[in-house]
Design a protein around this motif. Structure first.
Motif: not given
Length: 285
Positions: A223-249
């Motif tokens: 479930e975590a993997l799916e939600e992180f991968r949903t978020a990643i394309p929404m914020i490709p250049d966000d310096p706060l959210l994007q690394p959190r999502a990548l690390h989460g995956v």
């Protein structure tokens, strides 16, 4: 006046300390009135240095006003720190404190930002502060780990009438605060309410990320993997959210046994955000 006092300072070498301090003060005051703020500062500081017991308060006030009027955030921070060191209960105009708090937030000085924004605001009288200041305060409190305070601020925000996107963003702030407090059901409740508003913006990705981080903490890897991968394309250049999502995956895939996917996202994180430090750790990394 300025010319007269400066001539006194240069032509007479054996003046009493009080006279020298007085001349410096009035030169500084004159430059302040002429809005030549940089010229005022050295004279004002000299007066305070020579006779602090008399000039600390008036010089401190003028240095604060000079640096604020010239929008010199470094000088303003220095002037305020000097004043508060001598008079912690000193009353400073709200607009000065909030302006500095916002500048410190954008400069990445988050703990200092919280300090000045909290001085500028009052939970007992929230309407005296514009709502944008409260928004920045809630984010600064979350980013500095002041989660109980951030929860109070975000709940205050949610009581205000505002555009749907800001209402959804306030739910993100609330979710972040409750995640920090380890209130996981309440975190997911805030996420659901934020997503239900259906207002576009980076906050949508943030809500998915918070929900995914709760899933990680509850060992719900896929479930975590799916939600992180949903978020990643929404914020490709966000310096706060994007690394959190990548690390989460990376964390979700690794704990689910998918080493290839974990390695892929870990490499992407390191190449795109080499200096980023994870706020959330699951097991040994």
């Amino acid at each position: 006046m300025i010319t007269r006092y400066r001539r006194t300072l240069t032509e007479f070498q054996d003046l009493p300390i009080d006279t020298i301090a007085n001349a410096n003060y009035w030169v500084g005051w004159g430059y302040y009135k002429l809005e030549k703020f940089n010229e005022a500062s050295p004279y004002l500081r000299k007066a305070r240095e020579l006779v602090p017991e008399f000039y600390s308060q008036p010089v401190g006030d003028l240095l604060i006003l000079s640096s604020f009027n010239s929008r010199d955030k470094i000088a303003l921070y220095s002037a305020l720190e000097e004043v508060y060191a001598q008079a912690p209960a000193k009353k400073i105009p709200q607009n000065i404190l909030s302006w500095l708090g916002v500048q410190l937030f954008h400069d990445g000085q988050i703990e200092e930002s919280v300090n000045y924004l909290e001085k500028a605001t009052s939970l007992e009288d929230p309407k005296r502060t514009e709502i944008g200041i409260w928004r920045i305060l809630s984010k600064a409190q979350n980013r500095s780990g002041h989660f109980s305070a951030a929860q109070k601020t975000s709940l205050l925000l949610l009581k205000q009438k505002q555009e749907p996107r800001w209402q959804a963003d306030a739910y993100l702030d609330l979710a972040e605060a409750r995640l920090g407090l380890k209130l996981y059901p309440e975190t997911l409740e805030a996420v659901a309410k934020g997503l239900a508003i259906n207002a576009p913006g980076a906050h949508v990705a943030g809500l998915y990320i918070v929900s995914a981080e709760v899933a990680l903490l509850q060992d719900r890897w896929r479930e975590a993997l799916e939600e992180f991968r949903t978020a990643i394309p929404m914020i490709p250049d966000d310096p706060l959210l994007q690394p959190r999502a990548l690390h989460g995956v990376y964390l979700a895939a690794r704990n689910d046994g998918n080493e290839i996917l974990a390695a892929k996202y870990q490499a992407k994180l390191k190449s795109s955000f080499p200096n980023w430090k994870p706020p959330l750790k699951i097991g040994t990394e």
